[in-house]
Design a protein around this motif. Structure first.
Motif, PDB file in Angstrom:
ATOM      1  N   GLN A  33       0.819  -1.217   0.000  1.00 16.96           N
ATOM      2  CA  GLN A  33       0.000   0.000   0.000  1.00 16.96           C
ATOM      3  C   GLN A  33       0.850   1.264   0.000  1.00 16.96           C
ATOM      4  O   GLN A  33       0.460   2.279  -0.560  1.00 16.96           O
ATOM      5  N   LYS A  34       2.023   1.208   0.621  1.00 16.80           N
ATOM      6  CA  LYS A  34       2.892   2.389   0.712  1.00 16.80           C
ATOM      7  C   LYS A  34       3.540   2.745  -0.619  1.00 16.80           C
ATOM      8  O   LYS A  34       3.926   3.879  -0.830  1.00 16.80           O
ATOM      9  N   GLY A  35       3.694   1.774  -1.498  1.00 14.47           N
ATOM     10  CA  GLY A  35       4.322   2.080  -2.779  1.00 14.47           C
ATOM     11  C   GLY A  35       4.961   0.866  -3.408  1.00 14.47           C
ATOM     12  O   GLY A  35       4.722  -0.258  -2.995  1.00 14.47           O
ATOM     13  N   GLU A  36       5.756   1.133  -4.417  1.00 10.94           N
ATOM     14  CA  GLU A  36       6.377   0.055  -5.181  1.00 10.94           C
ATOM     15  C   GLU A  36       7.352  -0.751  -4.353  1.00 10.94           C
ATOM     16  O   GLU A  36       8.197  -0.206  -3.661  1.00 10.94           O
ATOM     17  N   ILE A  37       7.197  -2.054  -4.432  1.00 11.92           N
ATOM     18  CA  ILE A  37       8.167  -2.972  -3.844  1.00 11.92           C
ATOM     19  C   ILE A  37       8.515  -4.013  -4.898  1.00 11.92           C
ATOM     20  O   ILE A  37       7.778  -4.202  -5.868  1.00 11.92           O
ATOM     21  N   GLN A  38       9.624  -4.664  -4.699  1.00 15.17           N
ATOM     22  CA  GLN A  38      10.042  -5.742  -5.604  1.00 15.17           C
ATOM     23  C   GLN A  38       9.400  -7.033  -5.091  1.00 15.17           C
ATOM     24  O   GLN A  38       9.841  -7.593  -4.096  1.00 15.17           O
ATOM     25  N   LEU A  39       8.354  -7.481  -5.767  1.00 21.00           N
ATOM     26  CA  LEU A  39       7.579  -8.636  -5.326  1.00 21.00           C
ATOM     27  C   LEU A  39       7.603  -9.714  -6.403  1.00 21.00           C
ATOM     28  O   LEU A  39       7.199  -9.468  -7.543  1.00 21.00           O
ATOM     29  N   VAL A  40       8.064 -10.908  -6.023  1.00 19.52           N
ATOM     30  CA  VAL A  40       8.198 -12.007  -6.970  1.00 19.52           C
ATOM     31  C   VAL A  40       7.357 -13.193  -6.518  1.00 19.52           C
ATOM     32  O   VAL A  40       7.488 -13.675  -5.396  1.00 19.52           O
ATOM     33  N   ASP A  41       6.519 -13.655  -7.419  1.00 15.28           N
ATOM     34  CA  ASP A  41       5.746 -14.881  -7.232  1.00 15.28           C
ATOM     35  C   ASP A  41       6.578 -16.000  -7.857  1.00 15.28           C
ATOM     36  O   ASP A  41       6.813 -15.997  -9.061  1.00 15.28           O
ATOM     37  N   VAL A  42       7.036 -16.938  -7.050  1.00 16.22           N
ATOM     38  CA  VAL A  42       7.934 -17.982  -7.555  1.00 16.22           C
ATOM     39  C   VAL A  42       7.186 -19.270  -7.922  1.00 16.22           C
ATOM     40  O   VAL A  42       7.800 -20.298  -8.179  1.00 16.22           O
ATOM     41  N   ARG A  43       5.864 -19.186  -7.978  1.00 14.02           N
ATOM     42  CA  ARG A  43       5.057 -20.363  -8.305  1.00 14.02           C
ATOM     43  C   ARG A  43       5.049 -20.634  -9.815  1.00 14.02           C
ATOM     44  O   ARG A  43       5.636 -19.898 -10.597  1.00 14.02           O
ATOM     45  N   THR A  44       4.333 -21.674 -10.181  1.00 11.58           N
ATOM     46  CA  THR A  44       4.194 -22.015 -11.599  1.00 11.58           C
ATOM     47  C   THR A  44       3.122 -21.137 -12.240  1.00 11.58           C
ATOM     48  O   THR A  44       2.316 -20.502 -11.540  1.00 11.58           O
ATOM     49  N   GLN A  45       3.090 -21.133 -13.560  1.00 15.36           N
ATOM     50  CA  GLN A  45       2.087 -20.353 -14.297  1.00 15.36           C
ATOM     51  C   GLN A  45       0.682 -20.779 -13.911  1.00 15.36           C
ATOM     52  O   GLN A  45      -0.201 -19.942 -13.727  1.00 15.36           O
ATOM     53  N   GLY A  46       0.465 -22.077 -13.764  1.00 10.95           N
ATOM     54  CA  GLY A  46      -0.859 -22.578 -13.396  1.00 10.95           C
ATOM     55  C   GLY A  46      -1.314 -22.072 -12.038  1.00 10.95           C
ATOM     56  O   GLY A  46      -2.468 -21.675 -11.856  1.00 10.95           O
ATOM     57  N   GLU A  47      -0.409 -22.077 -11.067  1.00 13.33           N
ATOM     58  CA  GLU A  47      -0.736 -21.568  -9.737  1.00 13.33           C
ATOM     59  C   GLU A  47      -1.038 -20.072  -9.799  1.00 13.33           C
ATOM     60  O   GLU A  47      -1.989 -19.592  -9.189  1.00 13.33           O
ATOM     61  N   TYR A  48      -0.222 -19.367 -10.551  1.00 11.14           N
ATOM     62  CA  TYR A  48      -0.383 -17.919 -10.713  1.00 11.14           C
ATOM     63  C   TYR A  48      -1.740 -17.601 -11.337  1.00 11.14           C
ATOM     64  O   TYR A  48      -2.405 -16.646 -10.930  1.00 11.14           O
ATOM     65  N   ASN A  49      -2.136 -18.396 -12.325  1.00  8.73           N
ATOM     66  CA  ASN A  49      -3.416 -18.172 -13.009  1.00  8.73           C
ATOM     67  C   ASN A  49      -4.605 -18.305 -12.065  1.00  8.73           C
ATOM     68  O   ASN A  49      -5.670 -17.738 -12.320  1.00  8.73           O
TER      69      ASN A  49
END
Length: 126
Positions: free
Chosen positions: A37-53
């Motif tokens: 909420q405060k602003g841009e952070i470096q956020l990485v989802d390390v899951r698979t495409q299927g999980e992300y979907n």
């Protein structure tokens, strides 16, 4: 004079052996939500495409941990010197990813405690 020389050598030895310490810390869903909420952070989802979907944290960039070029892809898109936040489904995979990134020069790596599963549970409490 010998004492000064001795302490000088000792200081240089200790100073030259000092290594930069990089760290991995767990972060709770509530803390991560506040940072987002405060602003841009470096956020990485390390899951698979299927999980992300099936759902993801807003603003997260998908980089599958199982990809052969995982570290290279993260390094191409994110600044190693800035804090980076990782998550997977339950927390185990992102913990491994965090350790790998630290070994490859990322400074401050944060792993979402409980992963996306705990994130969703926390969001429902609101």
């Amino acid at each position: 004079m010998k004492k000064v020389f001795f302490f000088g050598i000792l200081f240089l030895s200790l100073y030259s052996c000092k290594q930069e310490s990089y760290s991995m810390e767990l972060i709770q869903p509530k803390e991560l939500a506040e940072l987002i909420q405060k602003g841009e952070i470096q956020l990485v989802d390390v899951r698979t495409q299927g999980e992300y979907n099936n759902g993801a944290i807003e603003g997260a960039v998908l980089i599958d941990f199982y990809n052969n070029n995982f570290v290279q892809k993260v390094a191409e898109q994110f600044d190693k010197k800035k804090p980076i936040y990782l998550y997977c489904e339950l927390g185990s995979r992102s913990n491994k990813a965090a350790q790998l990134l630290i070994q490859n020069g990322f400074h401050n790596v944060y792993d979402l405690d409980g992963g996306y599963y705990k994130w969703l549970k926390n969001q429902k409490k609101k």
